[in-house]
Design a protein around this motif. Structure first.
Motif, short mmCIF file in Angstrom:
data_model
loop_
_atom_site.label_atom_id
_atom_site.label_comp_id
_atom_site.label_asym_id
_atom_site.label_seq_id
_atom_site.Cartn_x
_atom_site.Cartn_y
_atom_site.Cartn_z
N HIS A 127 0.56 -1.17 0.16
CA HIS A 127 -0.16 -0.35 0.32
C HIS A 127 0.69 1.38 0.03
N SER A 128 0.40 2.07 -0.45
CA SER A 128 0.97 4.05 -0.76
C SER A 128 1.49 3.58 1.06
N ASP A 129 1.26 3.45 1.98
CA ASP A 129 1.57 3.85 3.35
C ASP A 129 2.77 3.19 3.63
N GLY A 130 2.59 1.77 3.10
CA GLY A 130 3.53 0.71 3.34
C GLY A 130 3.20 -0.12 3.81
N HIS A 131 2.21 -0.54 4.27
CA HIS A 131 1.32 -1.40 5.09
C HIS A 131 1.27 -2.42 3.35
#
Length: 206
Positions: free
Chosen positions: A37-41
């Motif tokens: 995901h764009s937030d890293g998860h």
């Protein structure tokens, strides 16, 4: 491309599948993989890919269906961890019970076994002195010696059942063979132990 947002641990297998599609070795594949995901998860997905062809039969891209299975994978991970913790708890309880068996076996050997052996020795000396003095041994002493012999044999058997000495001296595999021999001797049932060489090479905590 979708590989750019694929989790690093899944890129290798995804690239291999994509190459097989391009080379015509596969006409469809489904794989569980993670996207970042764009937030890293990570987002777990069930990814299905089918090649698409134009009217002349030439490759014209791929039809990809992606299902978010993150919740299912998280539930599986929770279940796996709970099973792992349960196995660790069971193993811990077994270690506690085994340590208790070892402690009881040692106490029986050192305390009760020693006391019974001492009593038998004293009686034997007393009976020997009577014999040397020309006296007939008291029948009660003879009966007591027989009872002590039976008690000593019982203690030895209990100690063996709690913690066979072969387990400490020769290890688990030898103990299994010994146990099979004992079972065969006591029941008359033929027992045969076959231990794979690979398993025999493994050092098992006794």
């Amino acid at each position: 491309t979708y590989l750019d947002i694929t989790h690093p641990d899944d890129i290798k297998v995804c690239r291999a599948k994509a190459d097989q599609l391009h080379n015509g070795k596969l006409n469809f594949y489904r794989i569980e993989k993670r996207f970042l995901h764009s937030d890293g998860h990570s987002v777990w997905t069930n990814c299905s890919v089918t090649p698409r062809f134009d009217t002349q039969g030439h490759p014209a891209g791929f039809i990809t269906m992606i299902e978010d299975i993150t919740e299912r994978k998280q539930a599986e991970e929770v279940l796996r961890l709970s099973h792992e913790k349960l196995r660790e708890l069971v193993a811990h309880q077994e270690r506690i019970k085994e340590n208790e068996r070892i402690r009881i076996a040692r106490e029986l050997h050192d305390e009760l076994g020693g006391s019974l052996t001492g009593c038998k020795a004293n009686l034997s000396v007393a009976m020997l002195e009577d014999e040397r003095a020309g006296r007939v041994p008291n029948q009660r002493l003879l009966d007591t010696c027989a009872l002590l012999d039976a008690a000593i044999d019982t203690v030895r058997q209990v100690i063996t059942d709690l913690r066979p000495s072969v387990l400490d001296h020769l290890g688990v595999w030898a103990a299994l063979e010994w146990h099979a021999e004992q079972t065969e001797a006591h029941t008359g049932i033929a027992c045969r132990i076959v231990i794979d060489a690979t398993a025999a090479a493994v050092v098992v905590d006794a």
